[in-house]
Design a protein around this motif. Sequence first.
Motif, PDB file in Angstrom:
ATOM      1  N   LEU A 289      39.479  55.118  31.344  1.00 41.32           N
ATOM      2  CA  LEU A 289      38.222  54.384  31.475  1.00 41.32           C
ATOM      3  C   LEU A 289      37.111  55.083  30.687  1.00 41.32           C
ATOM      4  O   LEU A 289      36.137  55.579  31.254  1.00 41.32           O
ATOM      5  N   PRO A 290      37.238  55.155  29.392  1.00 37.99           N
ATOM      6  CA  PRO A 290      36.223  55.852  28.591  1.00 37.99           C
ATOM      7  C   PRO A 290      34.861  55.177  28.715  1.00 37.99           C
ATOM      8  O   PRO A 290      34.751  53.951  28.699  1.00 37.99           O
TER       9      PRO A 290
ATOM     10  N   ALA B 138      42.260  61.909  33.702  1.00 35.64           N
ATOM     11  CA  ALA B 138      42.834  60.564  33.708  1.00 35.64           C
ATOM     12  C   ALA B 138      41.754  59.504  33.562  1.00 35.64           C
ATOM     13  O   ALA B 138      41.926  58.518  32.825  1.00 35.64           O
ATOM     14  N   VAL B 139      40.625  59.678  34.258  1.00 35.04           N
ATOM     15  CA  VAL B 139      39.533  58.702  34.181  1.00 35.04           C
ATOM     16  C   VAL B 139      38.949  58.672  32.770  1.00 35.04           C
ATOM     17  O   VAL B 139      38.665  57.595  32.219  1.00 35.04           O
TER      18      VAL B 139
ATOM     19  N   LEU C  43      45.162  54.234  38.210  1.00 33.31           N
ATOM     20  CA  LEU C  43      44.161  53.626  37.339  1.00 33.31           C
ATOM     21  C   LEU C  43      44.661  52.371  36.630  1.00 33.31           C
ATOM     22  O   LEU C  43      43.899  51.403  36.465  1.00 33.31           O
ATOM     23  N   GLU C  44      45.914  52.348  36.195  1.00 28.59           N
ATOM     24  CA  GLU C  44      46.429  51.147  35.537  1.00 28.59           C
ATOM     25  C   GLU C  44      46.474  49.939  36.474  1.00 28.59           C
ATOM     26  O   GLU C  44      46.065  48.833  36.091  1.00 28.59           O
ATOM     27  N   PRO C  45      46.943  50.104  37.737  1.00 24.66           N
ATOM     28  CA  PRO C  45      46.848  48.964  38.665  1.00 24.66           C
ATOM     29  C   PRO C  45      45.399  48.517  38.911  1.00 24.66           C
ATOM     30  O   PRO C  45      45.141  47.318  39.062  1.00 24.66           O
ATOM     31  N   LEU C  46      44.472  49.480  38.924  1.00 25.24           N
ATOM     32  CA  LEU C  46      43.062  49.132  39.098  1.00 25.24           C
ATOM     33  C   LEU C  46      42.542  48.316  37.919  1.00 25.24           C
ATOM     34  O   LEU C  46      41.804  47.338  38.095  1.00 25.24           O
ATOM     35  N   LYS C  47      42.923  48.716  36.728  1.00 24.96           N
ATOM     36  CA  LYS C  47      42.495  47.993  35.523  1.00 24.96           C
ATOM     37  C   LYS C  47      43.051  46.566  35.526  1.00 24.96           C
ATOM     38  O   LYS C  47      42.351  45.612  35.168  1.00 24.96           O
TER      39      LYS C  47
END
Length: 322
Positions: free
Chosen positions: A188-189, A183-184, A155-159
């Motif tokens: 990614l709230p 995690a999502v 998720l961090e690389p996606l952000k």
Amino acid sequence: MDGPVHVTSWGYGCPNPDCPEAKQIYRSFEAEALHLRKRQFGRDVIVQVGYRRFWYHQTVGEIHDWLTEDLGLTLSQRQILNLIGDFLALLRAAQPAKVRAQLKGVKRLLIGLDGMQPEKVNACLYIVRELQLGLTLLAENLDESSDPTISTGLLEPLKELAKEMGLSWHGIVSDAQDSIRTAVAKELPGVPHQACQSHCLRKAGELTFNADGNMKKRLKATYRQRLRRVEQRIERLPEPDPYRPVLADYADAMQATLLEGGVAPFELGGLRVFDDLTGLAGSLARCQKKGIMCSSGVCSRLLIADCPLPAKWLNCAASDNG
């Protein structure tokens, strides 16, 4: 994809121990190009394994059945995980430039996140795709499936990618694994998170698909044993016999039918095999009725008596011209 190939490759080197390159071993470039380095499978097989896993969502068992039963390869289910890892490595090597170029065509990201967790001691294989484009963004081997690992590794690389490209978030689709959901929600709230419809449908149709698979295995086991005897009898027919090539075509069609597979939840391989065998039986019956097969009935004895079909399979329309 045509089955196993046995290759002998001889390496050579300088026999002079004083030669600067005495320890260098030279190998055949042609032989090495047949497979990935230190692997025994070609790129075509590896790509098909990855395609079936991540695009058709087939399980390791389904992929193993396809490789062993349809392609005739010999390997364990554990080796399927290695092939998937090789596929992800190939995918990752080709992706960075392609990803940024194609992401210019969207304004908001709709992400599909799928993972396969083998035994706990092994790495977890994850792939992340942009669903509007059908584009793979990330392919990662993670040591575990905990939510902190998913956050850091996926998720961090996606952000960072979304920030770099100036893209907002449309939603996340996953198999609803608890660690992914956690995690999502943390990283990614407020971003909608939906359970994958394919996983839901696969689970709902599991009983039907398993029953179809069992029927397909019984059909294959029954016909493969008898079909070989049929082929041997056809080979013994005289070369000038005009019906020999016709019977050989029917035998080839029957062999090809037995290679049919299925994809959960709706593509039922057993029903497809059943329908195709029914069509072959009907075609044979029509040939006999129209008198274009041998009048002595040898064709019937070869392809129907040795590979018996239920009587109801032979009830086909005489008007058919197939």
